[in-house]
Design a protein around this motif. Structure first.
Motif, short mmCIF file in Angstrom:
data_model
loop_
_atom_site.label_atom_id
_atom_site.label_comp_id
_atom_site.label_asym_id
_atom_site.label_seq_id
_atom_site.Cartn_x
_atom_site.Cartn_y
_atom_site.Cartn_z
N LEU A 38 0.85 -1.18 0.00
CA LEU A 38 0.00 0.00 0.00
C LEU A 38 0.89 1.24 0.00
CD1 LEU A 38 -2.91 1.20 0.26
CD2 LEU A 38 -2.52 1.19 2.75
N VAL A 39 0.65 2.14 -0.94
CA VAL A 39 1.38 3.40 -1.05
C VAL A 39 0.42 4.53 -0.73
CG1 VAL A 39 2.77 4.88 -2.53
CG2 VAL A 39 2.80 2.39 -2.89
N VAL A 40 0.72 5.27 0.33
CA VAL A 40 -0.13 6.39 0.74
C VAL A 40 0.60 7.69 0.45
CG1 VAL A 40 -1.40 7.43 2.65
CG2 VAL A 40 -1.11 4.95 2.57
N ALA A 41 -0.08 8.61 -0.20
CA ALA A 41 0.54 9.88 -0.61
C ALA A 41 -0.04 11.05 0.17
CB ALA A 41 0.32 10.11 -2.10
N HIS A 42 0.76 12.09 0.31
CA HIS A 42 0.26 13.34 0.87
C HIS A 42 -0.71 13.97 -0.13
CE1 HIS A 42 2.80 13.42 4.39
NE2 HIS A 42 3.89 13.23 3.66
N PRO A 43 -1.85 14.47 0.33
CA PRO A 43 -2.81 15.10 -0.57
C PRO A 43 -2.16 16.23 -1.38
CG PRO A 43 -3.79 14.79 1.60
CD PRO A 43 -2.33 14.45 1.73
N GLY A 44 -2.48 16.26 -2.67
CA GLY A 44 -1.97 17.31 -3.53
C GLY A 44 -0.63 17.02 -4.15
N SER A 45 0.02 15.92 -3.76
CA SER A 45 1.33 15.58 -4.32
C SER A 45 1.17 14.69 -5.55
CB SER A 45 2.19 14.86 -3.29
OG SER A 45 1.75 13.51 -3.12
N SER A 46 2.25 14.55 -6.30
CA SER A 46 2.26 13.66 -7.48
C SER A 46 2.89 12.32 -7.14
CB SER A 46 3.03 14.32 -8.62
OG SER A 46 4.40 14.53 -8.24
N ALA A 47 2.94 11.98 -5.85
CA ALA A 47 3.67 10.80 -5.40
C ALA A 47 3.18 9.51 -6.05
CB ALA A 47 3.59 10.69 -3.88
N LEU A 48 1.88 9.34 -6.17
CA LEU A 48 1.37 8.08 -6.72
C LEU A 48 1.80 7.91 -8.18
CD1 LEU A 48 -2.21 7.86 -5.19
CD2 LEU A 48 -0.08 6.82 -4.38
N ASP A 49 1.71 8.99 -8.97
CA ASP A 49 2.17 8.91 -10.36
C ASP A 49 3.67 8.65 -10.41
OD1 ASP A 49 -0.38 9.37 -11.34
OD2 ASP A 49 -0.08 11.55 -11.45
N ASP A 50 4.41 9.30 -9.54
CA ASP A 50 5.87 9.12 -9.52
C ASP A 50 6.25 7.70 -9.14
OD1 ASP A 50 6.02 11.80 -10.15
OD2 ASP A 50 6.48 12.45 -8.10
N VAL A 51 5.56 7.15 -8.15
CA VAL A 51 5.85 5.77 -7.72
C VAL A 51 5.49 4.79 -8.82
CG1 VAL A 51 5.15 3.94 -6.13
CG2 VAL A 51 5.71 6.21 -5.25
N ARG A 52 4.36 5.01 -9.47
CA ARG A 52 3.95 4.10 -10.54
C ARG A 52 4.98 4.10 -11.67
NH1 ARG A 52 -2.15 3.46 -13.06
NH2 ARG A 52 -1.74 1.49 -14.14
N ALA A 53 5.48 5.28 -12.02
CA ALA A 53 6.50 5.37 -13.07
C ALA A 53 7.80 4.70 -12.62
CB ALA A 53 6.76 6.83 -13.41
N LEU A 54 8.16 4.89 -11.36
CA LEU A 54 9.37 4.28 -10.81
C LEU A 54 9.29 2.77 -10.85
CD1 LEU A 54 12.05 4.66 -9.16
CD2 LEU A 54 10.61 4.60 -7.10
N ILE A 55 8.16 2.23 -10.41
CA ILE A 55 7.98 0.78 -10.38
C ILE A 55 7.95 0.20 -11.79
CG2 ILE A 55 6.33 -1.06 -9.80
CD1 ILE A 55 7.94 0.03 -7.44
N GLY A 56 7.37 0.96 -12.72
CA GLY A 56 7.29 0.49 -14.10
C GLY A 56 8.64 0.30 -14.75
N LYS A 57 9.65 1.03 -14.30
CA LYS A 57 11.00 0.95 -14.89
C LYS A 57 11.94 0.05 -14.09
CE LYS A 57 11.52 5.39 -14.66
NZ LYS A 57 12.10 6.76 -14.74
#
Length: 202
Positions: free
Chosen positions: A47-66
């Motif tokens: 489970l990945v929890v992000a601070h509201p308003g951040s781009s963390a989820l998109d960044d993590v998804r891109a990181l994991i994808g590579k």
């Protein structure tokens, strides 16, 4: 691996294996993306929890994808040694089930190197991988209503230490006086995902 949104500010990674989950967790920890509020690893999920308003989820998804998720990224994990007195109620049962002597069980368990894959069940309870194959045995058919704090135990592919007195069905090999959880300490839990652990017979 499957990526699912989990509420407004979190995402759940359904992983194919414990190894893949551990690699994903270690990859995120090593990269330290901005905006990640919390990571909650499980046996086959993260489970990945992000601070509201951040781009963390998109960044993590891109990181994991590579990332190469067949193994964790290289690094220097924390090393922890736990002294164990091998006098557990199930030591003889484990030896009989494995077709080993009690001394061989102790040598196998204390001779292996373990990694904390994730934590849960109770505060400070770490699920440690690396248990030698001959010691991999099922939980007890009838769980105990009370397992003493400090009990060192095995179940399936994992070994662990009960940080507090709770019910439990794992097979008990011994006990330790090491404190696994102290709410007044910082951090409260001794073990964290990625830590390397060795048990020393004493």
């Amino acid at each position: 691996m499957r990526w699912r949104r989990y509420g407004e500010h979190a995402a759940l990674l359904d992983c194919d294996s414990l190894t893949q989950m551990s690699a994903a967790h270690a990859t995120i920890v090593a990269a330290r993306p901005d905006g990640v509020a919390e990571l909650v690893p499980g046996a086959r999920s993260l489970l990945v929890v992000a601070h509201p308003g951040s781009s963390a989820l998109d960044d993590v998804r891109a990181l994991i994808g590579k990332a190469d998720l067949t193994r964790p990224p290289s690094g220097t994990p924390r090393e922890i040694t736990i002294e164990v007195h091998y006098d557990g109620e199930d030591l003889a049962l484990v030896a009989e089930t494995a077709g080993l002597s009690e001394r061989e069980v102790v040598d196998l368990h204390s001779g292996a190197s373990y990694t904390v894959a994730f934590t849960g069940f109770a505060p400070g309870f770490g699920y440690l991988t690396g248990l030698p194959e001959p010691l991999r045995q099922p939980r007890l058919a009838s769980p105990r209503t009370r397992v003493p704090a400090g009990s060192v135990a095995i179940a399936g592919e994992f070994t662990s230490v009960y940080p507090s007195s709770t019910p439990g069905g794992w097979r008990l090999l011994g006990h330790t006086r090491t404190t696994l959880f102290d709410q007044h300490a910082e951090p409260p839990a001794l073990l964290a995902p990625g830590d390397r652990v060795r048990f020393r017979s004493g």
